[in-house]
Each structure stands twice: as structure tokens, then as C-alpha cells.
Write a protein that holds these residues in place. Structure first.
Motif, PDB file in Angstrom:
ATOM      1  N   ASN A 179       0.855  -1.184   0.000  1.00 54.28           N
ATOM      2  CA  ASN A 179       0.000   0.000   0.000  1.00 54.28           C
ATOM      3  C   ASN A 179       0.898   1.244   0.000  1.00 54.28           C
ATOM      4  N   LEU A 180       0.275   2.407  -0.111  1.00 51.54           N
ATOM      5  CA  LEU A 180       1.070   3.621  -0.311  1.00 51.54           C
ATOM      6  C   LEU A 180       1.980   3.899   0.881  1.00 51.54           C
ATOM      7  N   GLU A 181       1.451   3.683   2.066  1.00 51.51           N
ATOM      8  CA  GLU A 181       2.223   3.961   3.272  1.00 51.51           C
ATOM      9  C   GLU A 181       3.497   3.109   3.298  1.00 51.51           C
ATOM     10  N   LEU A 182       3.309   1.826   3.013  1.00 53.21           N
ATOM     11  CA  LEU A 182       4.442   0.911   3.021  1.00 53.21           C
ATOM     12  C   LEU A 182       5.412   1.257   1.885  1.00 53.21           C
ATOM     13  N   ALA A 183       4.856   1.613   0.731  1.00 51.31           N
ATOM     14  CA  ALA A 183       5.703   1.959  -0.407  1.00 51.31           C
ATOM     15  C   ALA A 183       6.592   3.151  -0.063  1.00 51.31           C
ATOM     16  N   GLN A 184       6.035   4.077   0.732  1.00 50.55           N
ATOM     17  CA  GLN A 184       6.831   5.239   1.126  1.00 50.55           C
ATOM     18  C   GLN A 184       7.958   4.840   2.078  1.00 50.55           C
ATOM     19  N   VAL A 185       7.653   3.909   2.966  1.00 52.85           N
ATOM     20  CA  VAL A 185       8.690   3.383   3.859  1.00 52.85           C
ATOM     21  C   VAL A 185       9.787   2.704   3.036  1.00 52.85           C
ATOM     22  N   PHE A 186       9.367   1.862   2.075  1.00 55.97           N
ATOM     23  CA  PHE A 186      10.327   1.176   1.200  1.00 55.97           C
ATOM     24  C   PHE A 186      11.242   2.179   0.516  1.00 55.97           C
ATOM     25  N   LEU A 187      10.609   3.213  -0.036  1.00 56.38           N
ATOM     26  CA  LEU A 187      11.367   4.190  -0.822  1.00 56.38           C
ATOM     27  C   LEU A 187      12.410   4.878   0.046  1.00 56.38           C
ATOM     28  N   SER A 188      11.995   5.305   1.251  1.00 52.23           N
ATOM     29  CA  SER A 188      12.932   6.081   2.065  1.00 52.23           C
ATOM     30  C   SER A 188      13.994   5.194   2.715  1.00 52.23           C
ATOM     31  N   SER A 189      13.727   3.887   2.821  1.00 51.84           N
ATOM     32  CA  SER A 189      14.707   2.998   3.444  1.00 51.84           C
ATOM     33  C   SER A 189      15.974   2.847   2.602  1.00 51.84           C
ATOM     34  N   GLY A 190      15.842   2.980   1.280  1.00 52.24           N
ATOM     35  CA  GLY A 190      16.999   2.780   0.409  1.00 52.24           C
ATOM     36  C   GLY A 190      17.376   1.323   0.212  1.00 52.24           C
ATOM     37  N   GLU A 191      16.593   0.408   0.768  1.00 56.50           N
ATOM     38  CA  GLU A 191      16.921  -1.018   0.678  1.00 56.50           C
ATOM     39  C   GLU A 191      16.067  -1.770  -0.327  1.00 56.50           C
ATOM     40  N   PHE A 192      15.031  -1.082  -0.851  1.00 53.03           N
ATOM     41  CA  PHE A 192      14.044  -1.787  -1.672  1.00 53.03           C
ATOM     42  C   PHE A 192      14.124  -1.352  -3.132  1.00 53.03           C
ATOM     43  N   TYR A 193      13.938  -2.302  -4.013  1.00 60.14           N
ATOM     44  CA  TYR A 193      14.026  -2.057  -5.448  1.00 60.14           C
ATOM     45  C   TYR A 193      12.787  -2.625  -6.127  1.00 60.14           C
ATOM     46  N   TRP A 194      12.403  -2.005  -7.258  1.00 55.49           N
ATOM     47  CA  TRP A 194      11.269  -2.538  -8.015  1.00 55.49           C
ATOM     48  C   TRP A 194      11.677  -3.833  -8.709  1.00 55.49           C
ATOM     49  N   ASN A 195      10.800  -4.779  -8.657  1.00 54.25           N
ATOM     50  CA  ASN A 195      11.016  -6.062  -9.321  1.00 54.25           C
ATOM     51  C   ASN A 195      10.572  -5.939 -10.778  1.00 54.25           C
ATOM     52  N   ALA A 196      11.559  -5.932 -11.673  1.00 50.65           N
ATOM     53  CA  ALA A 196      11.265  -5.681 -13.078  1.00 50.65           C
ATOM     54  C   ALA A 196      10.925  -6.947 -13.859  1.00 50.65           C
ATOM     55  N   GLY A 197      11.064  -8.084 -13.235  1.00 49.85           N
ATOM     56  CA  GLY A 197      10.774  -9.324 -13.954  1.00 49.85           C
ATOM     57  C   GLY A 197      11.808  -9.652 -15.016  1.00 49.85           C
ATOM     58  N   ILE A 198      13.026  -9.150 -14.835  1.00 50.46           N
ATOM     59  CA  ILE A 198      14.125  -9.454 -15.756  1.00 50.46           C
ATOM     60  C   ILE A 198      15.102 -10.362 -15.002  1.00 50.46           C
ATOM     61  N   PHE A 199      15.297 -11.571 -15.523  1.00 52.97           N
ATOM     62  CA  PHE A 199      16.061 -12.577 -14.788  1.00 52.97           C
ATOM     63  C   PHE A 199      17.242 -13.071 -15.617  1.00 52.97           C
ATOM     64  N   LEU A 200      18.337 -13.375 -14.926  1.00 57.24           N
ATOM     65  CA  LEU A 200      19.490 -14.003 -15.589  1.00 57.24           C
ATOM     66  C   LEU A 200      19.924 -15.223 -14.780  1.00 57.24           C
ATOM     67  N   TRP A 201      20.334 -16.255 -15.514  1.00 60.43           N
ATOM     68  CA  TRP A 201      20.843 -17.474 -14.886  1.00 60.43           C
ATOM     69  C   TRP A 201      21.446 -18.358 -15.957  1.00 60.43           C
ATOM     70  N   ARG A 202      22.215 -19.331 -15.495  1.00 63.00           N
ATOM     71  CA  ARG A 202      22.615 -20.389 -16.404  1.00 63.00           C
ATOM     72  C   ARG A 202      21.415 -21.323 -16.589  1.00 63.00           C
ATOM     73  N   ALA A 203      21.294 -21.943 -17.761  1.00 59.84           N
ATOM     74  CA  ALA A 203      20.179 -22.862 -17.995  1.00 59.84           C
ATOM     75  C   ALA A 203      20.169 -23.973 -16.947  1.00 59.84           C
TER      76      ALA A 203
END
Lengths: 359, 359
Positions: A179-203
Motif C-alpha cells: 500500500n502507499l504507506e508501506l511503499a513510502q517506507v520502502f522508498l525512504s529505506s533505500g533497501e528496496f528495489y522494483w522487481n522488473a521481472g528481468i532474470f538471468l541465470w545459467r540454464a
């Protein structure tokens, strides 16, 4: 060798009436640039992975559209799913297919319908990501440095930095849309990143992860081990693909595995997952309005996005504040941007009341 | 004998984007009934005046549309104006033409684009009106019993009742569109009626009135006296019509003449001169919304009129209060009903900025 898997089977009903079941968002020329989002995604990865090693996974109903939009992709690089099963089965199949072509392959897997404004940073991120996963049994996801407290994205919390790297971290947790409140906490913490759904790995690393964390799916696709990248592959897939449980890769693997890492990046990224996201990603006029491929004469409108599928269309609007006005084909949508999460429901209602012709 | 003149040369820019210069309001099937307003007007008068004595006066650019919509009207009954000169020259010419056919003719002259819900009362009003004007040198206008303090109409104030009649009065005054305060005074006084622009007179009476009150126009058209209803008529008209001053019949004659009478009637009438008028004249749903020939899924909308030119179109709308949403051809209008008087200006602006293609 390095491979790329572009996932392009989604429906994108949130952009109705622009996106329709017959022509989802990834096939639309969203910005009037002359290239669809899928084409832009394809163009973007070519700097890192050559065309012959770019695979497209999609629902088979979209095969003609893909051949039309990307005639340069060889037919054998298009993997046609016989059913919709979310991202986990899609990714498992693609990894098997690629491993059969090259047992040492590494893969970047990404959506076909996102916006990336910083192409160079994107290329750099993929190259560094490939090096990172090629060094070991690691599952890597890209984490986008957040610029606002978005409630429409999942978030990744970083853990310890990987020694000897910059911007690579163990993942501490994945979080669903806050929710917005939590998103604001995430943003100001500096520890959280948006999950873009872009993945890398070996097969081999992702297939091993399936065996550990989603054995049901692993077993289904392991049964085809002798058939991948052979003429028997599609027969096997057509028979067994729809027996796989529908599941997202995040839920099946990423949230469970211990060898999950995040590369934190700044890509000028948006998932274009909503009119709001499109609004935010588009140039605004002096009144904060966005015009997509049409002529608009507005009076007393602000924060409004106007979009049509006909560049010759004119819209005359007055008194709209924070609205979406989208006119495409046989449907016109006029609704407050804040209510756009209702669009999906409305589309379902329309289908029920008026049939398939509108969705 | 009794004649009818239907004036159908207007442009109706207030209904943009529905009405266009190439297809003004009177040619549109406004209510989805299968008949245009012009066709409905034609149908309506046939009860009182036979088809062979119904004349249509229009601008010559609309001749093909009239022939298409009213194939039963003989070509010689269509009077094609070579220029736009408002109603006075139109009426003067038509009276000359009819007088040449029948020196004793009486005429009802009326607009082609109004709504009349009470057909029987309309027929009765015309029959009684004809009798009234055939009895002498009288100019008669229909006055509609007002049902609300409309500011979009001109008003007629009644004077003394004509002895031996019911509902026929001398006209005391004509009043231009009033402001709301004045309109409310008019309504509560019981002396004022809406000016519907429906006129009855003998041909010789209106021509005499032109000689007295608009001698310039009279002189121009008198010069053709030997030519009306002959093969030379159109040559004369094409040469001289545009020398007549542009003027309304109200201003040229009705406001000046002393032998002007009003027949007060209740016709279920609207001039459909604005989206507001159309809104008022249309059936409302439970939320006070009006839907014209389209499918609407609305949420939280009220007092709004939705109209498209495509019956297969669906409109999904949310949060609109007292709006016009009109989608037709290459243009979409979304504006508060209260601002609709701006539409005419907007149409001019569009013409200037984007050319003729939108108007």
C-alpha cells in the motif's frame, strides 16, 4: 553462449480498449514510434545477444502477429505455448530448450512489454549480469532503483553485497505490491528495489532450482529431455504443457531459493502496466496532460492522458482532471486514472453482457 | 390551396461532431429511429399538406442529400439557394414561387430540424392556423406554451385575444433569448411563449408585408415576378439571390408588422438547438443519463448524454456529471453540458488549426 528469452504471451487487459485479446499490449505501437513494444524489446537486446539466439515464448494464437512484427526471427526461435500457464512453465520449457542447444548456456529472460529509456545502462546491466551468473549457480533478478512510492510494483529487499562486486546483493525478501504507506517506507529505506521481472541465470542453474523448489513442474518438463530442440519437441509440449500448474516464476522459485541475487540498476524503466504508468512515462504539456497519437484541443483539463488509435482523430475536451480518455476501435474509455484498476473488471463485464467483440 | 415550405439549409454547428458542414443536423437520424429530422418533419406535415405541395428550400450543396433522403419529393419542389442569406430571403422567394403557382395560396413555413412529440396537436394547430390566416391579411406564428425557463429560446408575448377564437392572440412583443432571471419572470407571467419559428400566412399577405417592412428585399424578388415557377426562375435566382441582405424573418418582418398574431400551442416541441435541449427531450435512465444509439457502461455518471454515430460502439465512463460525450467520425467531444455554447467557437478554432476535415 548467451541466450535471450522474450516472454510475449500476456494479454494486458488493463490497457483496454487499446489492448484487445486479439492484439495485446506488447504488439501495440504504444508511443507512435513506428515500433511495437515487442519490437522495441527485441531491438534492445540485440546489442547483447545476437538475433539467432533470441527466443520468443508466446501463446500460439499470437504466432502470426509475431511473424509479422519480427520477420527476422527464425521460426525455430518462436516457442508456442498451447495454453496459458503464467511464467514458471514458460521459463522451465525455454531453459530446457536452450540447454538442449547448448548445455553451458546462460539466459536473460524478460517481458516484452516494458519501457526502458536508458538503453546503454540496460546493455551494461545485462553484460554484467551475464558475467555474474556465469560465475556460478546463481539466480539473478534486476532491481530497479525506485524513484517514487509506486504501489503497482513488487519490491525486492537487498541483503548483503556480494564481495568483489558493485551493485550485486543477496536478496533478503520479495514483497508483493505494497500500500502507499508501506511503499513510502520502502522508498525512504533505500533497501528496496522494483522487481522488473528481468532474470538471468545459467540454464542448468534454473533447471536445478525447479527440481528443488517446484518438483511438479520439473518432473513434467524433464519427461521431454530427449526431445527438446528436436522435431519431437512440439508434440511433447502440445501434449504435456497444459498439465503444468499455472504459477509465476517469483512464487515458484525466486521467493524460495537461497541462491537469489539482485543487481540494482537505473534503467529509466516502467512496466507500462497501467495508464498511470504510461502517463508517468510520457511527456506532459504545460497542464500536465499527455497526448498519445492524436490531436487534442483541451480547455481546463489537467493530469489527463488522451489516447486514440487513429492519428487523424481529434479530441475536444473540457473540465477533465486526472482522467484517461482512450478511444480505440469500437470502444471508448473515459475514467479517472485513480479508478483504472477497475478496467479489468469492466472488461469482464462487457464480455459477459456484449460478447467477445469488445475485448 | 395550402402549401408547406420546409427550410433545411442550416448548418447546426452546435451539434458538432455529429453535425458537420457536409451533413448538418437536419439530415441526421438523431434518435436512431431510422428517419432523419428532415424526414420526420416531412412525414409530419403530410397529414395537413399533400406531398406535391410541400416545398423544400435549402442551400444547393445539400441537394444530393435531400434527393437521397426524400426521393418522393419532385425535383421542382426543391428550391436551391445559391447563397446563405438567413430566413427572410428564403421565405420571400418561396412565397413568390408559390404565389405564381396559386395566387390564393396559404403557406406554413417551418424549420426542418425540430422535434415535435405531439403530432395530433401539431396537425390540429396547423389546420386551425390555416383557417385563421386564410380569413384575412394576417401573419401568424406558433407560440409554444413554455414548460421551463429556457434561456435558449426567443419568446413571444401575447396581447389581446382575437374575438371569436380560442388560443389566437395579437402579438404584443418579440423578445430575444433572455437571461435565466428574465426567463423565470416570463414563465411565471403566463403571457410568454417560445418562438418556434413556425409561420402561417397567405402568400400575398407575406409579400405585402415585405413591401412594407423590408422594401429592399421585396424589390429584389419583385424583379423576378414574370419568372417564378417558369424555366427562367433559377437563372434569375442564381443571378440575384445573393444581392438580398442576410436577415431573419423575425427581424425583417415579424417584429415590425402590426398584423402579427400568435397561436398558442402545446406540441411537445424542442428546437433541438443544443445538447441540453436534446438531453431534455430524451428518455433518461435511473441516473439521469441519456444514451443515443450506443452501448454505455457507466459508473458514477449522472446528467450525462452519451452519443456516437456507431451503434456498435461501447462507451465505458466513470465519474462524469452533466457532460456531453459525443463520438462521431474523426472527432470526440467531451465537455460539460453547461459549456456547450463554446462548441461553435471550438469548431471555428479547429477549422483554423487543422483545416476543413473536422468540421
Amino acid at each position: 553462449m548467451r541466450y535471450c528469452v522474450i516472454m510475449c504471451g500476456g494479454v494486458g487487459s488493463r490497457f483496454w480498449p487499446f489492448s484487445r485479446e486479439e492484439k495485446p499490449k506488447q504488439f501495440l505501437d504504444f508511443f507512435g514510434s513506428g515500433r511495437s513494444l515487442l519490437q522495441l524489446t527485441f531491438d534492445r537486446v540485440l546489442e547483447v545477444v545476437p538475433a539467432e539466439r533470441v527466443l520468443l515464448v508466446t501463446n500460439r494464437r499470437y504466432a502470426p502477429m509475431i511473424r509479422e512484427q519480427l520477420p527476422e526471427v527464425p521460426a525455430e526461435n518462436i516457442l508456442l505455448e498451447p495454453a496459458r500457464r503464467n511464467t514458471a512453465p514458460c521459463i522451465c520449457w525455454a531453459a530446457h530448450h536452450i540447454k538442449a542447444l547448448d548445455p553451458d548456456a546462460s539466459i536473460v529472460t524478460l517481458p516484452s512489454d516494458h519501457l526502458v529509456l536508458k538503453e546503454k545502462a540496460f546493455h551494461e546491466a545485462l553484460r554484467r549480469g551475464f558475467e555474474f551468473v556465469e560465475a556460478g549457480d546463481r539466480l539473478l533478478t534486476l532491481g530497479i532503483c525506485p524513484t517514487s512510492p509506486q504501489t503497482g510494483y513488487g519490491y525486492i529487499q537487498q541483503g548483503d553485497e556480494v564481495a568483489g562486486t558493485a551493485d550485486f546483493y543477496k536478496v533478503r525478501s520479495f514483497t508483493e505490491k505494497p500500500n502507499l504507506e508501506l511503499a513510502q517506507v520502502f522508498l525512504s529505506s533505500g533497501e528496496f528495489y522494483w522487481n522488473a521481472g528481468i532474470f538471468l541465470w545459467r540454464a542448468d542453474a534454473i533447471l536445478k532450482a525447479f527440481e528443488e523448489h517446484d518438483p511438479e513442474t520439473a518432473q513434467i518438463f524433464n519427461a521431454g529431455n530427449d526431445l527438446y530442440a528436436t522435431p519431437g519437441e512440439m508434440e511433447f509440449i502440445n501434449e504435456y504443457f497444459d498439465t503444468a500448474p499455472s504459477n509465476s516464476i517469483d512464487y515458484a522459485i525466486m521467493e524460495k531459493a537461497r541462491n537469489v541475487y539482485v543487481e540494482t540498476v537505473d534503467l529509466g524503466w516502467s512496466d507500462l502496466g497501467s495508464w498511470k504508468a504510461l502517463y508517468d512515462s510520457s511527456p506532459h504539456d504545460a497542464n500536465g496532460n499527455v497526448t498519445q497519437k492524436c490531436r487534442v484541443m483541451q480547455h481546463d483539463c489537467s493530469g489527463t492522458i488522451f489516447a486514440t488509435d487513429n492519428p487523424q482523430q481529434i479530441i475536444v475536451a473540457s473540465g477533465l482532471e486526472n482522467y484517461v480518455v482512450a478511444d480505440a476501435g469500437n470502444a471508448l474509455l473515459i475514467c479517472p486514472i485513480a479508478e483504472e484498476q477497475r478496467i479489468r473488471q469492466v472488461v469482464n463485464d462487457i464480455k459477459e453482457r456484449f460478447g467477445e467483440g469488445y475485448v
